[in-house]
Design a protein around this motif. Structure first.
Motif, PDB file in Angstrom:
ATOM      1  N   VAL A  56      33.639 -31.686 -51.083  1.00  0.00           N
ATOM      2  CA  VAL A  56      32.724 -31.129 -52.064  1.00  0.00           C
ATOM      3  C   VAL A  56      32.871 -29.614 -52.079  1.00  0.00           C
ATOM      4  CG1 VAL A  56      30.303 -30.832 -52.674  1.00  0.00           C
ATOM      5  CG2 VAL A  56      31.069 -32.999 -51.708  1.00  0.00           C
ATOM      6  N   SER A  57      33.006 -29.058 -53.281  1.00  0.00           N
ATOM      7  CA  SER A  57      33.046 -27.600 -53.421  1.00  0.00           C
ATOM      8  C   SER A  57      31.781 -27.174 -54.140  1.00  0.00           C
ATOM      9  CB  SER A  57      34.256 -27.201 -54.258  1.00  0.00           C
ATOM     10  OG  SER A  57      35.185 -26.540 -53.502  1.00  0.00           O
ATOM     11  N   LEU A  58      30.867 -26.574 -53.430  1.00  0.00           N
ATOM     12  CA  LEU A  58      29.593 -26.211 -54.032  1.00  0.00           C
ATOM     13  C   LEU A  58      29.760 -25.032 -54.984  1.00  0.00           C
ATOM     14  CD1 LEU A  58      27.362 -26.414 -50.830  1.00  0.00           C
ATOM     15  CD2 LEU A  58      27.591 -28.110 -52.643  1.00  0.00           C
ATOM     16  N   HIS A  62      24.475 -23.004 -56.201  1.00  0.00           N
ATOM     17  CA  HIS A  62      24.034 -23.954 -55.168  1.00  0.00           C
ATOM     18  C   HIS A  62      24.157 -23.325 -53.787  1.00  0.00           C
ATOM     19  CE1 HIS A  62      24.137 -28.532 -53.947  1.00  0.00           C
ATOM     20  NE2 HIS A  62      23.266 -27.837 -53.247  1.00  0.00           N
ATOM     21  N   ARG A  63      25.293 -22.628 -53.545  1.00  0.00           N
ATOM     22  CA  ARG A  63      25.499 -21.971 -52.260  1.00  0.00           C
ATOM     23  C   ARG A  63      24.418 -20.921 -52.018  1.00  0.00           C
ATOM     24  NH1 ARG A  63      31.346 -21.790 -50.429  1.00  0.00           N
ATOM     25  NH2 ARG A  63      30.790 -19.774 -49.515  1.00  0.00           N
ATOM     26  N   LEU A  66      21.122 -22.554 -51.186  1.00  0.00           N
ATOM     27  CA  LEU A  66      21.126 -23.100 -49.830  1.00  0.00           C
ATOM     28  C   LEU A  66      20.961 -21.989 -48.797  1.00  0.00           C
ATOM     29  CD1 LEU A  66      23.874 -25.893 -49.694  1.00  0.00           C
ATOM     30  CD2 LEU A  66      21.486 -26.103 -49.012  1.00  0.00           C
ATOM     31  N   LEU A  67      21.703 -20.912 -48.960  1.00  0.00           N
ATOM     32  CA  LEU A  67      21.616 -19.818 -48.003  1.00  0.00           C
ATOM     33  C   LEU A  67      20.214 -19.222 -48.009  1.00  0.00           C
ATOM     34  CD1 LEU A  67      22.941 -18.027 -45.906  1.00  0.00           C
ATOM     35  CD2 LEU A  67      23.777 -16.546 -47.751  1.00  0.00           C
ATOM     36  N   SER A  69      17.467 -20.737 -48.762  1.00  0.00           N
ATOM     37  CA  SER A  69      16.533 -21.683 -48.126  1.00  0.00           C
ATOM     38  C   SER A  69      16.666 -21.616 -46.610  1.00  0.00           C
ATOM     39  CB  SER A  69      16.782 -23.106 -48.635  1.00  0.00           C
ATOM     40  OG  SER A  69      17.968 -23.645 -48.083  1.00  0.00           O
ATOM     41  N   ILE A  70      17.870 -21.394 -46.128  1.00  0.00           N
ATOM     42  CA  ILE A  70      18.085 -21.288 -44.682  1.00  0.00           C
ATOM     43  C   ILE A  70      17.437 -20.021 -44.157  1.00  0.00           C
ATOM     44  CG2 ILE A  70      19.853 -20.928 -42.899  1.00  0.00           C
ATOM     45  CD1 ILE A  70      21.695 -22.691 -44.751  1.00  0.00           C
ATOM     46  N   LEU A  71      17.644 -18.911 -44.838  1.00  0.00           N
ATOM     47  CA  LEU A  71      17.070 -17.649 -44.388  1.00  0.00           C
ATOM     48  C   LEU A  71      15.541 -17.681 -44.473  1.00  0.00           C
ATOM     49  CD1 LEU A  71      19.661 -15.189 -46.002  1.00  0.00           C
ATOM     50  CD2 LEU A  71      19.493 -15.907 -43.608  1.00  0.00           C
ATOM     51  N   ALA A  73      13.684 -20.419 -44.174  1.00  0.00           N
ATOM     52  CA  ALA A  73      13.179 -21.390 -43.197  1.00  0.00           C
ATOM     53  C   ALA A  73      13.106 -20.808 -41.801  1.00  0.00           C
ATOM     54  CB  ALA A  73      14.078 -22.623 -43.192  1.00  0.00           C
ATOM     55  N   ARG A  74      13.898 -19.774 -41.525  1.00  0.00           N
ATOM     56  CA  ARG A  74      13.896 -19.210 -40.175  1.00  0.00           C
ATOM     57  C   ARG A  74      12.749 -18.233 -39.975  1.00  0.00           C
ATOM     58  NH1 ARG A  74      15.824 -14.332 -41.806  1.00  0.00           N
ATOM     59  NH2 ARG A  74      15.261 -13.227 -39.908  1.00  0.00           N
TER      60      ARG A  74
END
Lengths: 76, 190
Positions: A56-58, A62-63, A66-67, A69-71, A73-74
């Motif tokens: 899969v190539s996002l 989308h990338r 995702l990034l 959401s990760i930042l 969430a921390r």
């Protein structure tokens, strides 16, 4: 080497992990057995296709989401 | 080959440059993300076959990577390390699904992740291949995705799945055999 023996060793053959004698026997069998040659060819095509089409190539949006959401969430 | 031991202990303080909150850790996380997000997402998606769950798996994987970044000793093994985390997260998703009754009406259609630029022939094979991979038993599916979709060396496949190398090889072997049988006609046409 029989068709059954080659079938069992096919993955090792493709991984380059057979010893010299086994490799020679496998190559000799493949040279005279259309059925096993077809199995080898189909397996090689399967691996190549999977490598090319399976990943899969996002998209950039989308990338980024995702990034983000990760930042987020921390954070405490 | 992935040889590091991951200690899942408590993280360091925020004043420590190795801590999850430090700018150095965040820079490492972003670099790791940029390099490996497609692979991590692929592993998650190809195991659970749901884009939203794959997003969750990807997020959880990189969050865990951030917390345990200081435990990664060998940079050359970071891909296997990440995929090992992603695989565990994917298993957790599948276990939650199994334990949660699902209304069939809520199950989304399989996400088509093939780009518009894919040629028609490749598109058809991609769809056939995707469906066939989905039908593999979980243990074979994970091994196949790691080895033949992601191209991980067999030793790293074994590490990611937490099994011996012989077992990993056997799973890949059986997966290829099942896929070959199902896709025989399509593979022979190429």
């Amino acid at each position: 080497m029989t068709c059954e023996e080659l079938g069992e060793l096919l993955t090792n053959f493709l991984e380059g992990e057979l010893n010299e004698e086994q490799t020679d026997l496998a190559v000799a069998h493949l040279a005279t057995c259309p059925r096993c040659e077809a199995v080898l060819s189909q397996t090689q095509t399967l691996i190549e296709s999977s490598r090319e089409l399976g990943r899969v190539s996002l998209g950039s949006d989308h990338r980024s989401e995702l990034l983000a959401s990760i930042l987020d969430a921390r954070k405490p | 080959m992935a040889s590091m031991v991951v200690d899942m202990g408590a993280s360091a303080s925020t004043s420590d440059p190795r801590s999850p909150g430090s700018s150095k850790s965040l820079a490492q996380l972003v670099a790791l993300f940029n390099q490996h997000v497609n692979g991590v997402y692929t592993v998650g998606y190809r195991i659970v076959w749901n884009a939203a769950d794959a997003d969750d798996i990807t997020q959880a994987t990189f969050l865990q990577a951030l917390v345990h970044m200081d435990k990664l000793r060998d940079p050359s093994s970071e891909r296997a390390w990440l995929y090992r985390i992603a695989y565990r997260e994917a298993i957790a998703v599948l276990r939650r699904r199994r334990d949660t009754p699902v209304d069939p009406a809520d199950i989304p259609e399989q996400q088509n992740l093939v780009t518009p630029e894919t040629e028609v022939v490749a598109l058809e094979l991609a769809e056939l291949l995707g469906g066939a991979i989905e039908r593999l038993p979980l243990s074979l599916r994970a091994a196949f995705v790691l080895r033949d979709v992601e191209g991980l060396p067999m030793a790293d496949v074994a590490f990611a799945l937490d099994i011996g190398e012989s077992a990993a090889k056997m799973r890949v072997h059986r997966a290829r055999a099942q896929l070959r049988e199902e896709l025989k006609e399509a593979l022979s046409d190429l």
